[in-house]
Write a protein that holds these residues in place. Structure first.
Motif, PDB file in Angstrom:
ATOM      1  N   GLU A  80     -22.164  56.567   1.929  1.00  0.00           N
ATOM      2  CA  GLU A  80     -22.415  55.168   1.582  1.00  0.00           C
ATOM      3  C   GLU A  80     -22.530  54.415   2.899  1.00  0.00           C
ATOM      4  O   GLU A  80     -21.589  54.407   3.703  1.00  0.00           O
TER       5      GLU A  80
ATOM      6  N   ARG B  38     -22.591  45.144   7.590  1.00  0.00           N
ATOM      7  CA  ARG B  38     -21.802  43.914   7.487  1.00  0.00           C
ATOM      8  C   ARG B  38     -22.263  42.895   8.525  1.00  0.00           C
ATOM      9  O   ARG B  38     -22.411  43.228   9.701  1.00  0.00           O
TER      10      ARG B  38
ATOM     11  N   ALA C 176     -15.495  40.766   5.390  1.00  0.00           N
ATOM     12  CA  ALA C 176     -15.002  40.588   4.008  1.00  0.00           C
ATOM     13  C   ALA C 176     -14.493  41.941   3.534  1.00  0.00           C
ATOM     14  O   ALA C 176     -14.691  42.959   4.217  1.00  0.00           O
ATOM     15  N   GLY C 177     -13.834  41.935   2.369  1.00  0.00           N
ATOM     16  CA  GLY C 177     -13.446  43.176   1.707  1.00  0.00           C
ATOM     17  C   GLY C 177     -12.622  44.115   2.568  1.00  0.00           C
ATOM     18  O   GLY C 177     -11.676  43.703   3.242  1.00  0.00           O
TER      19      GLY C 177
ATOM     20  N   ARG D 163      -9.203  44.053   5.081  1.00  0.00           N
ATOM     21  CA  ARG D 163      -7.955  44.746   4.723  1.00  0.00           C
ATOM     22  C   ARG D 163      -7.542  45.737   5.812  1.00  0.00           C
ATOM     23  O   ARG D 163      -6.357  45.972   6.026  1.00  0.00           O
TER      24      ARG D 163
ATOM     25  N   TYR E 139     -19.255  55.696   4.841  1.00  0.00           N
ATOM     26  CA  TYR E 139     -18.156  56.166   3.976  1.00  0.00           C
ATOM     27  C   TYR E 139     -18.618  57.423   3.256  1.00  0.00           C
ATOM     28  O   TYR E 139     -19.792  57.513   2.857  1.00  0.00           O
TER      29      TYR E 139
ATOM     30  N   ASP F 266     -13.699  57.356  -1.376  1.00  0.00           N
ATOM     31  CA  ASP F 266     -14.765  57.004  -0.406  1.00  0.00           C
ATOM     32  C   ASP F 266     -14.209  56.678   0.985  1.00  0.00           C
ATOM     33  O   ASP F 266     -14.339  55.541   1.468  1.00  0.00           O
TER      34      ASP F 266
ATOM     35  N   ASP G 200     -22.483  41.305   3.271  1.00  0.00           N
ATOM     36  CA  ASP G 200     -22.511  42.755   3.509  1.00  0.00           C
ATOM     37  C   ASP G 200     -23.178  43.434   2.321  1.00  0.00           C
ATOM     38  O   ASP G 200     -23.430  42.792   1.291  1.00  0.00           O
TER      39      ASP G 200
ATOM     40  N   LYS H 233     -24.238  47.700   0.563  1.00  0.00           N
ATOM     41  CA  LYS H 233     -24.150  49.170   0.650  1.00  0.00           C
ATOM     42  C   LYS H 233     -25.509  49.786   0.323  1.00  0.00           C
ATOM     43  O   LYS H 233     -26.178  49.350  -0.628  1.00  0.00           O
TER      44      LYS H 233
ATOM     45  N   ASP I  63     -24.203  43.961  -7.507  1.00  0.00           N
ATOM     46  CA  ASP I  63     -23.150  44.984  -7.599  1.00  0.00           C
ATOM     47  C   ASP I  63     -22.871  45.605  -6.233  1.00  0.00           C
ATOM     48  O   ASP I  63     -21.775  46.112  -5.993  1.00  0.00           O
ATOM     49  N   THR I  64     -23.874  45.620  -5.369  1.00  0.00           N
ATOM     50  CA  THR I  64     -23.767  46.380  -4.124  1.00  0.00           C
ATOM     51  C   THR I  64     -23.836  45.505  -2.863  1.00  0.00           C
ATOM     52  O   THR I  64     -23.857  46.030  -1.753  1.00  0.00           O
ATOM     53  N   CYS I  65     -23.929  44.192  -3.076  1.00  0.00           N
ATOM     54  CA  CYS I  65     -23.986  43.254  -1.930  1.00  0.00           C
ATOM     55  C   CYS I  65     -22.901  42.192  -2.102  1.00  0.00           C
ATOM     56  O   CYS I  65     -22.495  41.898  -3.223  1.00  0.00           O
ATOM     57  N   ARG I  66     -22.479  41.595  -0.998  1.00  0.00           N
ATOM     58  CA  ARG I  66     -21.745  40.335  -1.088  1.00  0.00           C
ATOM     59  C   ARG I  66     -22.735  39.229  -0.740  1.00  0.00           C
ATOM     60  O   ARG I  66     -23.351  39.266   0.341  1.00  0.00           O
TER      61      ARG I  66
ATOM     62  N   ARG J 205     -14.443  41.549  -9.554  1.00  0.00           N
ATOM     63  CA  ARG J 205     -13.276  42.179  -8.915  1.00  0.00           C
ATOM     64  C   ARG J 205     -12.082  41.238  -8.921  1.00  0.00           C
ATOM     65  O   ARG J 205     -10.958  41.650  -9.150  1.00  0.00           O
TER      66      ARG J 205
HETATM   67  N1  UDP Z   1     -19.896  48.627  -1.971  1.00  0.00           N
HETATM   68  C1  UDP Z   1     -20.578  49.267  -2.986  1.00  0.00           C
HETATM   69  N2  UDP Z   1     -20.055  50.407  -3.511  1.00  0.00           N
HETATM   70  C2  UDP Z   1     -18.923  50.971  -3.083  1.00  0.00           C
HETATM   71  C3  UDP Z   1     -18.211  50.319  -2.026  1.00  0.00           C
HETATM   72  C4  UDP Z   1     -18.726  49.159  -1.496  1.00  0.00           C
HETATM   73  O1  UDP Z   1     -21.643  48.805  -3.406  1.00  0.00           O
HETATM   74  O2  UDP Z   1     -18.515  52.026  -3.592  1.00  0.00           O
HETATM   75  C5  UDP Z   1     -20.430  47.398  -1.379  1.00  0.00           C
HETATM   76  C6  UDP Z   1     -19.598  46.183  -1.748  1.00  0.00           C
HETATM   77  O3  UDP Z   1     -20.094  45.566  -2.913  1.00  0.00           O
HETATM   78  C7  UDP Z   1     -19.765  45.293  -0.540  1.00  0.00           C
HETATM   79  C8  UDP Z   1     -19.961  46.281   0.608  1.00  0.00           C
HETATM   80  O4  UDP Z   1     -20.371  47.506   0.028  1.00  0.00           O
HETATM   81  O5  UDP Z   1     -20.941  44.503  -0.667  1.00  0.00           O
HETATM   82  C9  UDP Z   1     -18.724  46.480   1.460  1.00  0.00           C
HETATM   83  O6  UDP Z   1     -17.658  46.848   0.625  1.00  0.00           O
HETATM   84  P1  UDP Z   1     -16.183  47.034   1.243  1.00  0.00           P
HETATM   85  O7  UDP Z   1     -16.163  48.215   2.144  1.00  0.00           O
HETATM   86  O8  UDP Z   1     -15.739  45.751   1.822  1.00  0.00           O
HETATM   87  O9  UDP Z   1     -15.296  47.470   0.024  1.00  0.00           O
HETATM   88  P2  UDP Z   1     -14.581  46.649  -1.129  1.00  0.00           P
HETATM   89  O10 UDP Z   1     -13.999  45.417  -0.564  1.00  0.00           O
HETATM   90  O11 UDP Z   1     -15.670  46.410  -2.121  1.00  0.00           O
HETATM   91  O12 UDP Z   1     -13.556  47.616  -1.605  1.00  0.00           O
END
Ligand code: UDP
Length: 241
Positions: free
Chosen positions: A87, A91, A95-96, A100, A118, A126, A172, A174, A194-197, A217
């Motif tokens: 994956e 970014r 965020a996210g 953390r 990832y 992941d 960000d 994926k 679903d896959t972007c912020r 979430r």
């Molecule tokens: N993301 C995704 N699928 C995944 C993990 C992340 O589409 O399995 C996207 C998520 O929506 C965000 C970006 O990748 O736009 C970064 O995610 P992050 O690593 O911050 O993880 P999260 O906070 O979602 O656990």
């Protein structure tokens, strides 16, 4: 039709042509490695619309994608690819998981786009990869990693500009890449809320500006309308091109 694979948000089917697969976008939503599950009404159709619009636009800018055509509100045909199990997250703003796992505060603008890899493995949650780990696991060659990184940065550059013209900030996202039968790397999977912020540039409130799966979430409500808003802005932008 023969199912090849059912993921959290999509189902992949075989077609009569071995080089063509069919992707069905579901309304199912999951978060936190599928510990949280739900349905977002109309999501499948919206994500299918947004992915189709963005992939066509990226193709027009020279990015090769797996998309062939949209054949129904929830379905597209795609080139059959073998997904590289990485994956690729790009970014622009912290965020996210980046917040953390580091001392960066949410909303910190990064000095340059950060490309994170990832391992695509739900059972392991992941985990973050390094290029050395990728080499040891033998999941992609050094040349493929270089190509993927360049492609991810190009997609980021193009999408950032695209979304800005929709008054949306691309925080960000994926990506997933696959190899077609000729061994060519294609952008696969989907690009959607679903896959972007995605943050609404017109809103300054940190909760109201969220237009993506973080609404689901974080139980913020208004998930369907946020996805619908992204669809509306993306479509009006592609229509005006
Ligand atoms: N993301 C995704 N699928 C995944 C993990 C992340 O589409 O399995 C996207 C998520 O929506 C965000 C970006 O990748 O736009 C970064 O995610 P992050 O690593 O911050 O993880 P999260 O906070 O979602 O656990």
């Amino acid at each position: 039709m023969q199912k090849i694979y059912e993921g959290k948000a999509k189902i992949l089917y075989q077609s009569e042509d071995p080089n063509v697969f069919l992707t069905y976008f579901k309304d199912d939503a999951t978060a936190f490695n599928a510990q949280k599950k739900g349905q977002i009404e109309g999501k499948g159709e919206i994500n299918c619309t947004i992915t189709t619009a963005l992939y066509r636009w990226l193709e027009s800018k020279g990015v090769s994608t797996h998309l062939i055509e949209r054949i129904s509100p929830n379905q597209i045909t795609v080139q059959a690819v073998e997904i590289i199990p990485i994956e690729v997250v790009v970014r622009n703003i912290a965020a996210g998981s980046l917040c953390r796992q580091t001392e960066l505060d949410e909303g910190t603008v990064l000095p340059e786009p950060l490309v994170d890899f990832y391992l695509k493995n739900d059972a392991l949650g992941d985990p973050l990869l390094t290029t050395e780990r990728i080499r040891i696991l033998n999941i992609a060659s050094q040349e493929q990693i270089t190509q993927i990184t360049e492609l991810a940065k190009k997609v980021n550059y193009l999408l950032q500009e695209f979304f800005l013209s929709c008054e949306i900030i691309l925080v960000d996202f994926k990506l997933e890449f696959g190899l077609n039968h000729q061994g060519k790397i294609l952008l696969a999977d989907e690009i959607s809320p679903d896959t972007c912020r995605l943050w609404d540039k017109k809103q300054s409130d940190p909760m109201s500006r969220i237009l993506d799966k973080d609404r689901f979430r974080r139980d913020l409500g208004g998930v369907e309308s946020a996805y619908g808003e992204v669809q509306k802005r993306v479509l009006s932008r592609v229509d005006s091109l």
